[in-house]
Every structure is written in structure tokens, then in C-alpha cells.
Design an enzyme around this catalytic site. Structure first.
Site, mmCIF file in Angstrom:
data_model
loop_
_atom_site.group_PDB
_atom_site.id
_atom_site.type_symbol
_atom_site.label_atom_id
_atom_site.label_comp_id
_atom_site.label_asym_id
_atom_site.label_seq_id
_atom_site.Cartn_x
_atom_site.Cartn_y
_atom_site.Cartn_z
ATOM 1 N N TYR A 92 0.831 -1.217 0.000
ATOM 2 C CA TYR A 92 0.000 0.000 0.000
ATOM 3 C C TYR A 92 0.865 1.266 0.000
ATOM 4 O O TYR A 92 0.453 2.315 -0.476
ATOM 5 C CB TYR A 92 -0.950 -0.048 1.192
ATOM 6 C CG TYR A 92 -2.263 0.659 1.000
ATOM 7 C CD1 TYR A 92 -3.013 0.503 -0.158
ATOM 8 C CD2 TYR A 92 -2.777 1.472 2.005
ATOM 9 C CE1 TYR A 92 -4.234 1.147 -0.319
ATOM 10 C CE2 TYR A 92 -3.997 2.118 1.860
ATOM 11 C CZ TYR A 92 -4.709 1.951 0.690
ATOM 12 O OH TYR A 92 -5.919 2.591 0.545
ATOM 13 N N LYS A 95 -3.665 7.737 3.494
ATOM 14 C CA LYS A 95 -4.831 7.382 4.312
ATOM 15 C C LYS A 95 -4.615 7.780 5.774
ATOM 16 O O LYS A 95 -5.564 8.187 6.455
ATOM 17 C CB LYS A 95 -5.133 5.887 4.210
ATOM 18 C CG LYS A 95 -5.711 5.453 2.867
ATOM 19 C CD LYS A 95 -7.008 6.155 2.527
ATOM 20 C CE LYS A 95 -7.714 5.555 1.338
ATOM 21 N NZ LYS A 95 -8.790 6.444 0.820
#
Ligand code: NAD
Length: 255
Positions: free
Chosen positions: A154, A161
């Protein structure tokens, strides 16, 4: 009109296919009594085609969330369809390929800046652009992927995020005095267009399928959408700055 969102007027960003989390939010919201206005990015004719698959066809406004002119004109464009907004859904994320799939150490600042602009700063930009239409009791809801941990592929999207999760708390702080709430839904992995652009995404899929206590359906956007609806509704009147996990319980486990 009956339903959880009866009479509510919503602005929903992030529809690009009918697998988009935003599509499920818009569909369920209409089924529950809301009036929905969509925004679309880039391929507007595609978004308009997808919008026709909703129970009620919804108008689509062009919005690149990094475009200052689009943001400045958003409230007036929304006013052409509804006289105010009770809820805003931020379902937007993007990172250049260099930022994902193991490239953490090599991604350039320019690419990382793009990821943060589209995926993090835009949460504030969208809320501020919609603010002239909002009043006490209104709600902003966004989508995150658990940023309390570093995930194998990620990379900078995870950092984006983490920033989004913080930005939501600051939005809660700054909009609280106007009676407007800001909350996020932390969803488990779902097979959407954004997910397919992450090299190695299947590692998440395998982990969730094996370990989520409640099990996890990678193709069912409805649980995440239902949580968005709940947070947009009047049933969380005193909740803001919160993150609700809709991940089959995965986040609650140790190693
Ligand atoms: N799919 C997952 O596994 C998963 C899990 C947790 C959280 N999320 C989050 O859910 C949200 C929605 O993603 P999705 O999975 O439904 O994928 P999706 O590809 O269907 O939606 C992403 C949307 O972002 C939009 N977008 C990209 N750049 C934009 C810009 N500059 N301006 C405006 N819109 C822009 C795209 O047009 C698209 O509609 C994202 O924030 C994503 O990070 C997804």
C-alpha cells in the site's frame, strides 16, 4: 418518503463503475429516501452512463477535486439540482504507480504530492466547497483503509490514508461549531477499479479471506455503503472524528 435518509440531499463523489463503493452508497441512499447528486472525474460520459443504472437517474457534476475552479464553482452547480446539502460523501483516492506495490523508497516527491493532494487534502477541499450549502446536522463521510499499520503493497497510499484519518479529525474539530460531523468508514479490500490499480492487491484479498472473523466478501460493497448511510443519517448525532471499521473484524486481531 420513508427510509433512513428520508428527505436528505446528498452529494456523492467517486462513482466510476457500478463496482465503486460510491455507486453502492448512491443506490442505497436513493432506496432509503435520499436525493442524490453525483460528481464525476475525467470520463464524464461513463459516469453519466453508470448514473442511469441507479434506481433514480442522478445528475452528474464535473469535479476534479484538485482543480480550484471546479471547487469554487461546486456549490452553484449543486444548487441547480438541490437547495442545500445534508451530506457529502468523499469516495476518492488515487496514487501514481510509483507510490504503490513496493516502491516506497523510490517514489518521487512529485508523485507522492499527487497522491496526497487527491487522496488526503481533497477531503478538506471538498468539505469546504460544499460548506455554503450545509447546515447544522449535516455530515461528511469518507472512505479509508486502516492506516494504523504498514501494509506490504500500500506504501504511500497508506501514508495518504493516515493523513486522511487525521484530516477527518481536524475537520470534526473545525466544523463541530457549525454542527457538522466528519466520520470515516474503514473498509476491508473490495474489487474496485482503484483496488485493481494496486500491484499485489491479491495479498490483501488472501489475508482477509483467511482471517476476517466474520468472513469477507471482496465483491460486496454494500456493508461499507450501509455504514456510510448510517453515519450520514440522524442516528449518529453526537459522533464525529470517528472511524467505523467495516472489515469483517480484521482490524481487531493481533498478529
Ligand atoms: N476498494 C478497496 O479495497 C477500498 C478499501 C478501503 C477504502 N477504499 C477507498 O474507497 C474510496 C473509493 O474507492 P473505490 O474502491 O470505490 O474505487 P473506485 O476506483 O471505484 O473509486 C475511486 C474514485 O476516485 C475518483 N478520483 C480519482 N482522482 C480524482 C480526482 N482528481 N478528482 C475527483 N475524483 C477522483 C475516480 O474517478 C473514482 O471514481 C477511495 O478513497 C479508496 O481509497 C477502497
Amino acid at each position: 418518503m420513508s427510509g433512513l435518509l428520508a428527505g436528505k440531499r446528498l452529494l456523492v463523489t467517486g462513482v466510476i463503475t457500478d463496482a465503486s463503493i460510491a455507486f453502492s452508497v448512491a443506490k442505497l441512499a436513493q432506496e432509503n429516501g435520499a436525493q442524490v447528486v453525483l460528481t464525476g472525474y475525467g470520463r464524464l460520459s461513463l459516469v453519466e452512463r453508470i448514473a442511469k443504472r441507479l434506481p433514480e437517474p442522478a445528475p452528474v457534476i464535473e469535479l476534479d477535486v484538485t482543480n480550484a475552479e471546479h471547487l469554487a464553482g461546486l456549490a452553484d452547480k449543486v444548487r441547480e439540482h438541490v437547495d442545500g446539502l445534508d451530506g457529502v460523501v468523499h469516495s476518492i483516492g488515487f496514487a501514481p504507480q510509483s507510490c504503490l506495490g513496493g516502491g516506497f523508497l523510490d517514489a518521487s516527491w512529485e508523485d507522492v504530492a499527487t497522491a496526497l493532494h487527491v487522496s488526503t487534502y481533497s477531503y478538506k477541499s471538498l468539505a469546504v466547497a460544499a460548506l455554503p450549502l450545509m447546515s447544522p446536522g449535516g455530515a461528511v463521510v469518507g472512505l479509508t483503509f486502516d492506516a494504523t499499520k504498514a501494509w506490504p503493497v500500500y506504501d504511500w497510499m497508506g501514508v495518504a490514508k493516515a493523513g486522511l484519518e487525521s484530516a477527518s479529525r481536524y475537520l470534526a474539530l473545525h466544523l463541530g461549531k457549525k454542527g457538522i460531523r466528519s466520520n470515516l468508514v474503514s473498509a476491508g479490500p473490495l474489487r474496485t477499479m482503484a483496488a485493481k490499480s494496486i500491484p499485489g492487491f491479491e495479498r490483501f484479498e488472501d489475508a482477509w479471506s483467511e482471517r476476517a472473523p466474520l468472513g469477507w466478501d471482496l465483491t460486496d460493497q454494500e456493508p461499507a455503503a450501509r455504514a456510510c448511510l448510517a453515519l450520514l443519517s440522524d442516528w449518529f448525532p453526537a459522533t464525529t472524528g470517528e472511524i467505523v471499521h467495516v472489515d469483517g473484524g480484521y482490524h481487531a486481531l493481533g498478529a
